[in-house]
Design a protein around this motif. Structure first.
Motif, short mmCIF file in Angstrom:
data_model
loop_
_atom_site.label_atom_id
_atom_site.label_comp_id
_atom_site.label_asym_id
_atom_site.label_seq_id
_atom_site.Cartn_x
_atom_site.Cartn_y
_atom_site.Cartn_z
N LYS A 171 32.88 -10.69 32.69
CA LYS A 171 33.05 -10.94 33.88
C LYS A 171 34.49 -10.40 34.31
O LYS A 171 35.16 -10.82 33.65
CB LYS A 171 32.84 -12.36 34.15
CG LYS A 171 31.37 -12.90 33.85
CD LYS A 171 31.31 -14.33 34.19
CE LYS A 171 29.80 -14.96 33.98
NZ LYS A 171 29.76 -16.12 34.38
N ASP A 172 34.42 -9.67 35.49
CA ASP A 172 35.74 -9.72 36.03
C ASP A 172 36.23 -10.19 37.18
O ASP A 172 35.12 -10.76 38.09
CB ASP A 172 35.59 -7.97 36.41
CG ASP A 172 35.85 -7.15 35.11
OD1 ASP A 172 36.25 -7.54 34.17
OD2 ASP A 172 35.28 -5.89 35.37
N THR A 173 37.02 -10.63 37.52
CA THR A 173 37.63 -11.44 38.61
C THR A 173 38.71 -10.62 39.37
O THR A 173 39.58 -10.33 38.78
CB THR A 173 38.24 -12.85 38.30
OG1 THR A 173 37.20 -13.51 37.47
CG2 THR A 173 38.52 -13.63 39.30
N VAL A 217 28.41 -10.93 27.49
CA VAL A 217 28.56 -10.78 29.11
C VAL A 217 30.10 -10.69 29.39
O VAL A 217 30.92 -11.52 29.12
CB VAL A 217 28.07 -12.17 29.92
CG1 VAL A 217 27.91 -11.89 31.27
CG2 VAL A 217 26.49 -12.07 29.39
#
Length: 59
Positions: free
Chosen positions: A52-54, A50
């Motif tokens: 995830k981009d912030t 997985v």
């Protein structure tokens, strides 16, 4: 009683190969490295990476 557990590993290498994930899962199962209240892990069900981009929001 059988159950399904979920194991999350943070900060993996970006270029991790499927074979490395499968090998790690096999090692955990073969060496009984994780104990649950239902007993030892006995088989793999699924694996996923997985991402995830912030994005910072300017206030």
């Amino acid at each position: 009683m059988r159950g399904i557990i979920s194991l999350s590993i943070k900060d993996i290498k970006e270029d991790v190969e499927d074979v490395a994930v499968v090998s790690l899962m096999d090692t955990i199962i073969d060496n009984n490295l994780i104990k649950t209240e239902n007993g030892d892990l006995v088989e793999k069900q699924a694996a996923q990476v997985v991402v995830k981009d912030t994005t910072e929001i300017e206030l």
